[in-house]
Design a protein around this motif. Sequence first.
Motif, PDB file in Angstrom:
ATOM      1  N   GLU A  85       2.345   5.939   7.954  1.00  0.00           N
ATOM      2  CA  GLU A  85       3.236   6.950   8.513  1.00  0.00           C
ATOM      3  C   GLU A  85       3.562   6.639   9.969  1.00  0.00           C
ATOM      4  N   ALA A  86       2.533   6.227  10.729  1.00  0.00           N
ATOM      5  CA  ALA A  86       2.742   5.902  12.142  1.00  0.00           C
ATOM      6  C   ALA A  86       3.639   4.687  12.297  1.00  0.00           C
ATOM      7  N   CYS A  87       3.456   3.704  11.429  1.00  0.00           N
ATOM      8  CA  CYS A  87       4.266   2.490  11.476  1.00  0.00           C
ATOM      9  C   CYS A  87       5.728   2.803  11.171  1.00  0.00           C
ATOM     10  N   ILE A  88       5.952   3.604  10.146  1.00  0.00           N
ATOM     11  CA  ILE A  88       7.317   3.971   9.750  1.00  0.00           C
ATOM     12  C   ILE A  88       8.037   4.679  10.887  1.00  0.00           C
ATOM     13  N   LYS A  89       7.345   5.630  11.511  1.00  0.00           N
ATOM     14  CA  LYS A  89       7.949   6.409  12.593  1.00  0.00           C
ATOM     15  C   LYS A  89       8.192   5.556  13.834  1.00  0.00           C
ATOM     16  N   THR A  90       7.223   4.733  14.183  1.00  0.00           N
ATOM     17  CA  THR A  90       7.299   3.932  15.410  1.00  0.00           C
ATOM     18  C   THR A  90       8.315   2.804  15.309  1.00  0.00           C
ATOM     19  N   ASN A  91       8.377   2.169  14.154  1.00  0.00           N
ATOM     20  CA  ASN A  91       9.204   0.970  14.004  1.00  0.00           C
ATOM     21  C   ASN A  91      10.444   1.175  13.138  1.00  0.00           C
ATOM     22  N   GLU A  92      10.772   2.432  12.848  1.00  0.00           N
ATOM     23  CA  GLU A  92      11.986   2.774  12.096  1.00  0.00           C
ATOM     24  C   GLU A  92      12.066   2.003  10.780  1.00  0.00           C
ATOM     25  N   VAL A  93      10.992   2.072  10.024  1.00  0.00           N
ATOM     26  CA  VAL A  93      10.934   1.402   8.725  1.00  0.00           C
ATOM     27  C   VAL A  93      11.566   2.313   7.669  1.00  0.00           C
ATOM     28  N   PRO A  94      12.537   1.825   6.900  1.00  0.00           N
ATOM     29  CA  PRO A  94      13.181   2.646   5.867  1.00  0.00           C
ATOM     30  C   PRO A  94      12.222   2.984   4.732  1.00  0.00           C
ATOM     31  N   VAL A  95      12.576   3.977   3.944  1.00  0.00           N
ATOM     32  CA  VAL A  95      11.678   4.452   2.882  1.00  0.00           C
ATOM     33  C   VAL A  95      11.405   3.376   1.834  1.00  0.00           C
ATOM     34  N   TYR A  96      12.338   2.453   1.650  1.00  0.00           N
ATOM     35  CA  TYR A  96      12.153   1.412   0.644  1.00  0.00           C
ATOM     36  C   TYR A  96      11.390   0.203   1.199  1.00  0.00           C
ATOM     37  N   GLY A  97      11.159   0.178   2.505  1.00  0.00           N
ATOM     38  CA  GLY A  97      10.513  -0.968   3.142  1.00  0.00           C
ATOM     39  C   GLY A  97       9.058  -0.719   3.474  1.00  0.00           C
ATOM     40  N   SER A  98       8.403  -1.743   4.004  1.00  0.00           N
ATOM     41  CA  SER A  98       7.000  -1.608   4.392  1.00  0.00           C
ATOM     42  C   SER A  98       6.597  -2.725   5.334  1.00  0.00           C
ATOM     43  N   ARG A  99       6.008  -2.325   6.466  1.00  0.00           N
ATOM     44  CA  ARG A  99       5.425  -3.309   7.376  1.00  0.00           C
ATOM     45  C   ARG A  99       3.920  -3.405   7.169  1.00  0.00           C
ATOM     46  N   THR A 100       3.374  -2.416   6.516  1.00  0.00           N
ATOM     47  CA  THR A 100       1.949  -2.416   6.195  1.00  0.00           C
ATOM     48  C   THR A 100       1.745  -1.586   4.941  1.00  0.00           C
ATOM     49  N   THR A 101       0.749  -1.939   4.174  1.00  0.00           N
ATOM     50  CA  THR A 101       0.458  -1.198   2.953  1.00  0.00           C
ATOM     51  C   THR A 101      -1.041  -1.189   2.722  1.00  0.00           C
ATOM     52  N   ILE A 102      -1.474  -0.479   1.705  1.00  0.00           N
ATOM     53  CA  ILE A 102      -2.893  -0.397   1.378  1.00  0.00           C
ATOM     54  C   ILE A 102      -3.059  -0.682  -0.107  1.00  0.00           C
ATOM     55  N   LEU A 103      -3.771  -1.742  -0.416  1.00  0.00           N
ATOM     56  CA  LEU A 103      -4.048  -2.076  -1.808  1.00  0.00           C
ATOM     57  C   LEU A 103      -5.336  -1.403  -2.260  1.00  0.00           C
ATOM     58  N   GLU A 104      -5.454  -1.220  -3.547  1.00  0.00           N
ATOM     59  CA  GLU A 104      -6.629  -0.543  -4.111  1.00  0.00           C
ATOM     60  C   GLU A 104      -7.265  -1.417  -5.173  1.00  0.00           C
ATOM     61  N   ARG A 105      -8.571  -1.529  -5.134  1.00  0.00           N
ATOM     62  CA  ARG A 105      -9.276  -2.275  -6.169  1.00  0.00           C
ATOM     63  C   ARG A 105     -10.562  -1.554  -6.542  1.00  0.00           C
ATOM     64  N   ARG A 106     -10.971  -1.714  -7.773  1.00  0.00           N
ATOM     65  CA  ARG A 106     -12.199  -1.079  -8.259  1.00  0.00           C
ATOM     66  C   ARG A 106     -13.212  -2.156  -8.599  1.00  0.00           C
ATOM     67  N   ARG A 107     -14.449  -1.847  -8.352  1.00  0.00           N
ATOM     68  CA  ARG A 107     -15.497  -2.784  -8.745  1.00  0.00           C
ATOM     69  C   ARG A 107     -16.656  -2.007  -9.356  1.00  0.00           C
ATOM     70  N   THR A 108     -17.336  -2.674 -10.268  1.00  0.00           N
ATOM     71  CA  THR A 108     -18.449  -2.042 -10.970  1.00  0.00           C
ATOM     72  C   THR A 108     -19.699  -2.081 -10.117  1.00  0.00           C
ATOM     73  N   VAL A 109     -20.401  -0.962 -10.072  1.00  0.00           N
ATOM     74  CA  VAL A 109     -21.676  -0.889  -9.360  1.00  0.00           C
ATOM     75  C   VAL A 109     -22.765  -0.584 -10.379  1.00  0.00           C
ATOM     76  N   ALA A 110     -23.900  -0.096  -9.940  1.00  0.00           N
ATOM     77  CA  ALA A 110     -25.037   0.138 -10.837  1.00  0.00           C
ATOM     78  C   ALA A 110     -24.727   1.179 -11.918  1.00  0.00           C
TER      79      ALA A 110
END
Length: 250
Positions: A85-110
């Motif tokens: 959100e901060a990146c979009i506001k600061t750098n005028e990133v359009p809704v379809y674009g992205s300068r940074t993102t967050i990927l998600e992964r799952r891993r098995t534990v005990a």
Amino acid sequence: MKIEDLEKLESESLDVLTSIERRRFLQLGLAVTGVYLGGSVLSLTSVRDAQAAEIVPEVGHYPYSPHYAMVIREKFCIDCERCKEACIKTNEVPVYGSRTTILERRRTVANGEHETIFMPILCNQCNRPPCVRVCPTTATWKDEKTGIIMMKPDRCIGCKTCMTACPYNARYFKEETRAVDKCDFCWNSRLSKGEKTTACAEACPADVRVFGDLADTKSRVFELLHTPETIVWVLRPEVGALPNVYYVNA
């Protein structure tokens, strides 16, 4: 056997060592870095040195001054997306674009349980940037002073070759300017105007993103990357891009 004779022997994979042998060396604080024919150990180094080898520049040997870098404390990310959100506001990133993102992964534990890990991704500001090498118009280049990968929209012809070459999928085509856009560590919007950190790092409530000058031995990024027993890694090291975005377990 003489050194000359050793050099003529065919090197084997470290897989020839048994798990018992590996554990024994790790208990001593050593990592195996070389094995010769028959499984004989050729060389050992400290675990800490082995983990950081060719990832973090040696102290005093930084290509740029300031040498901007970001450390991602991955395990603390809660996917609140305030950085985005901060990146979009600061750098005028359009809704379809992205300068940074967050990927998600799952891993098995005990006991068959799973845990979710969130991984922030942005331009890695590589020391050997594939995007710069392939650009036919020098619309993207690496700043000689800061090392930041920059974009000059009016030079961009929209061929998107740099997007294809980027190992981190960190670029997008901005329709408004008809040019490729990407993270520049907030150089145009903040750093060049006297600010000391990026918008994403400032907005993070969990202190996941730490930005600073790696060449400054008193900076927090330097301390995080040189704290004993801290595991440091980068994304896709096999491409040889030498990123300036580091991930740690601290």
